[in-house]
Design a protein around this motif. Structure first.
Motif, PDB file in Angstrom:
ATOM      1  N   PHE A  65      11.680  42.378  22.267  1.00 17.77           N
ATOM      2  CA  PHE A  65      11.467  41.689  23.534  1.00 17.77           C
ATOM      3  C   PHE A  65       9.973  41.446  23.734  1.00 17.77           C
ATOM      4  N   CYS A  66       9.652  40.606  24.706  1.00 21.32           N
ATOM      5  CA  CYS A  66       8.250  40.323  25.009  1.00 21.32           C
ATOM      6  C   CYS A  66       7.566  41.577  25.546  1.00 21.32           C
ATOM      7  N   LYS A 107       7.062  33.795  22.993  1.00 15.64           N
ATOM      8  CA  LYS A 107       7.867  33.295  21.875  1.00 15.64           C
ATOM      9  C   LYS A 107       7.812  34.359  20.780  1.00 15.64           C
ATOM     10  N   ILE A 173      21.652  35.994  21.892  1.00 18.19           N
ATOM     11  CA  ILE A 173      20.827  36.844  22.746  1.00 18.19           C
ATOM     12  C   ILE A 173      20.635  36.206  24.113  1.00 18.19           C
ATOM     13  N   ASN A 175      18.296  35.237  26.460  1.00 16.24           N
ATOM     14  CA  ASN A 175      16.840  35.040  26.464  1.00 16.24           C
ATOM     15  C   ASN A 175      16.327  34.343  27.728  1.00 16.24           C
ATOM     16  N   HIS A 176      17.246  34.021  28.665  1.00 16.75           N
ATOM     17  CA  HIS A 176      16.818  33.448  29.947  1.00 16.75           C
ATOM     18  C   HIS A 176      17.433  34.276  31.071  1.00 16.75           C
ATOM     19  N   SER A 203      22.063  32.629  27.734  1.00 22.01           N
ATOM     20  CA  SER A 203      21.569  32.421  26.373  1.00 22.01           C
ATOM     21  C   SER A 203      21.411  30.919  26.168  1.00 22.01           C
ATOM     22  N   GLN A 237      21.380  30.692  22.226  1.00 16.28           N
ATOM     23  CA  GLN A 237      20.371  31.038  21.224  1.00 16.28           C
ATOM     24  C   GLN A 237      20.952  32.079  20.272  1.00 16.28           C
ATOM     25  N   ILE A 245      12.501  32.772  18.991  1.00  8.16           N
ATOM     26  CA  ILE A 245      13.244  32.822  20.254  1.00  8.16           C
ATOM     27  C   ILE A 245      12.235  32.726  21.388  1.00  8.16           C
ATOM     28  N   PHE A 247      11.573  33.309  25.254  1.00  9.56           N
ATOM     29  CA  PHE A 247      12.093  34.068  26.395  1.00  9.56           C
ATOM     30  C   PHE A 247      11.557  33.463  27.692  1.00  9.56           C
TER      31      PHE A 247
END
Length: 639
Positions: A65-66, A107, A173, A175-176, A203, A237, A245, A247
């Motif tokens: 993750f970020c 990203k 995943i 991701n949003h 996703s 995604q 990916i 996010f």
């Protein structure tokens, strides 16, 4: 016609049920709310990843993750560490009252190892947990066949699915994240307080509009300027090796009528509570009814026996006496393994004191769910302090058995149960450590636990034991014969194994419905905050353990079997066997655990819980029977 006594009982029951009901607006004493003005920063913290399929928590940043520029660990209390909580800062920082749409976080390019880990976590249905202003993140879910909304803690890392026209299952995943922050505004000050933190995960395979420009990049898939927002996961995604990916997140703010003091109601009412209340009340009423019947039978039978025995005047009549009075010369003879019995009674008194004090604090609201780990921390600290009672109780009983080596009995009391618990805990912790889970207790915490044990608990056990041994020994109400009396052959239904197994049914029946909700809160990661009802169940458990043991002890003595010491302990203590069997039933019917390590963890912890329940219920039964035998033999004239 109602008597004043009946009215008093009715009033007491009403008061207890009022305490048992979760009171809206009641909050942890001493907690001060945070007020936010428009534009104030709202830092979001991340917690562990959890799964009901594996029961192994992992840190948030164990997945790709970020990350913020610097990861800062929040200070966790002892209970949080033992629960596997690992609270850290996150790159998500909101501003009060300022919504954001399609905000890019980062990203990330996914390596082969990271893709494998993501797929494993999605397969095991791991959920991401976040915290805002001490409120856990929840996902609103519409109930089936109902118009109401239920809330689930945390959002799934991702989901599995198929592309149309294919048979290969893929991993996607989330991701949003579409966050919703609910707040309550104070009309006088204009300041706001956070009262809700929700998310809807999606996703989406983001597309860059032109070229990558960090967080300022414009996306063709999510662009507020073009009024294009993410509302579904129609173009998800996929988790693929060496693929990037992006996010993103949205955050909206909604004013709410919910006041800050009531903001936890949403979390505490996650399930349909009506069935819960009716089941608990029904169970309590049945057990109270049974207990009342048992008490009436015992009082009437004993009164008749004592009156008859005291009216025996001639020597011939006394020689023909039968029943429990006949064994008066052996009933207080010390049992075999009396040292071990003293140790277990002392440990049981320690457990009883810990549960009583902890539950009183919980009922008064001092152990609110907002204080993560507070319940476990309180139980550990109170357990340590109750070592004083453990030493005192074991030494008092030991001295009554004419024991002289009080230091030996003190060491056994201080080390037997904690030692067994520590060995089981250490083995299970090694298994968790082998899985690289955040649930593994760090060495520093393990050292702190050992320090609590050796530095505080053991000395307190010695102090209690010293004080108990200094007091005069408890005198038996009747003298013990030098030669043991022969025990006549017993009927099949008075077989020790049979009566012990039968004796555990009623105490287990008093708690098994509440046990379902406790197991659900532990293993299905739901909040448990009905300590009022739990306290009622605890009181009922004490009554049933005491009464069933007294009844079976009375029948045993009437059969001229005077070896009641250990049997009284095992009679009510056998309810722990039913507890463990119920835990096994719960495992196979309610849980979806498939990993071997997770299964070992479940049964290891439930074995430890059952052992503790055995010590607690056994001690309650023994103390009741001890009081009962002293009472009846001091009530009759012995020549």
């Amino acid at each position: 016609m109602r008597t004043p006594a009946m009215l008093r009982w009715a009033a007491a029951l009403v008061v207890l049920l009022a305490v048992a009901a979760p009171s809206a607006g009641f909050y942890l004493p001493g907690v001060v709310p945070n007020d936010f003005a428009k534009g104030d920063p709202l830092p979001v913290k991340v917690n562990k990843l959890t799964s009901i399929k594996t029961q192994l928590p992992y840190t948030y940043y164990s997945l790709p993750f970020c990350k913020p520029d610097t990861i800062i660990d929040s200070a966790e209390n002892l209970g949080e560490v033992l629960r596997g909580d690992r609270i850290e800062n996150s790159p998500y920082v909101f501003k009060m009252g300022e919504p954001k749409m399609c905000q890019i976080v980062c990203k990330a390019k996914i390596s082969e190892k990271e893709a494998k880990e993501l797929k494993e976590k999605i397969e095991d249905e791991y959920r991401v947990n976040m915290i805002l202003d001490n409120l856990p993140l929840v996902v609103p879910v519409t109930r089936q066949d109902k118009n109401s909304i239920a809330y689930q803690g945390g959002y799934h890392v991702g989901l599995k699915g198929l592309y149309s026209g294919t048979k290969d299952e893929k991993y996607f995943i989330h991701n949003h994240l579409s966050f919703m922050v609910k707040y309550h505004r104070d009309d006088n000050s204009g300041l706001s307080r956070i009262v809700g933190f929700e998310v809807n995960p999606h996703s989406i395979k983001h597309q860059v509009d032109d070229k990558w420009n960090g967080v300022d990049t414009r996306l063709s898939t999510c662009d507020p300027h073009a009024s294009k927002f993410v509302t579904n996961s129609d173009n998800p995604q996929e988790v693929e090796t060496d693929k990037e990916i992006i996010f993103t997140y949205d955050v909206r703010f909604e004013e709410s009528e919910i006041k800050w003091a009531s903001r936890w109601d949403t979390y505490l009412l996650m399930t349909d509570d009506q069935i819960h209340w009716f089941s608990i009340v029904n169970s309590l009423m049945i057990v109270l009814f049974l207990s009342g019947m048992v008490a009436m039978i015992m009082l009437r039978t004993l009164y008749r026996d004592i009156s008859r025995y005291n009216q025996l005047e001639t020597q011939e009549e006394a020689q023909e006496e039968t029943g429990w009075k006949l064994v008066h010369g052996d009933v207080f003879r010390p049992p075999t393994y009396s040292d071990l019995l003293c140790v277990y009674v002392g440990t049981g008194v320690q457990f009883f004191g810990m549960l009583l004090v902890t539950m009183i604090f919980a009922v008064l609201g001092f152990l609110s769910p907002s204080n993560r780990g507070g319940l476990m921390t309180a139980m550990l600290l109170v357990w340590v302090l109750m070592g004083l009672l453990a030493g005192y109780s074991s030494s008092r009983l030991y001295k009554m058995f004419k024991g002289s080596e009080w230091k030996k009995i003190t060491l056994q009391t201080a080390f037997l149960f904690p030692g067994v618990a520590f060995v089981i805990f250490f083995i299970l912790n090694a298994l968790i450590w082998g899985e690289k889970s955040s649930g593994a207790v760090p060495f520093t915490t393990m050292f702190a636990l050992v320090l609590l044990w050796f530095g505080i608990s053991v000395p307190l056990v010695f102090v209690g034991s010293y004080l108990g041994f200094k007091k005069p020994a408890m005198e038996a109400p009747v003298k013990t014969n030098k030669i043991p009396r022969q025990i006549p052959e017993q009927a099949w239904y008075m077989n020790p194994l049979f009566t012990i197994l039968i004796g555990g049914v009623l105490p287990f029946g008093a708690v098994f419905i509440e046990l379902f909700f406790i197991l659900t809160s532990i293993w299905l990661h739901q909040f448990y905050y009905i300590f009022g009802f739990l306290f009622l169940v605890f009181v009922i458990l004490i009554i049933t353990c005491a009464e069933i043991t007294i009844v079976l002890c009375y029948f045993q003595l009437c059969s001229e079997d005077y070896m009641w010491w250990w049997r009284s302990y095992l009679t009510s203590g056998s309810s722990a066997l039913y507890l463990f069997l119920y835990a096994a039933f719960y495992f196979f019917t309610k849980l979806q655990i498939t990993k071997l390590v997770s299964g070992i963890l479940y049964f290891g912890y439930m074995l430890l819980a059952s052992y503790a329940f055995f010590v607690l219920t056994g001690t309650i039964g023994f103390c009741a029977c001890f009081w009962f035998t002293r009472l009846i033999y001091s009530s009759v004239k012995i020549d």
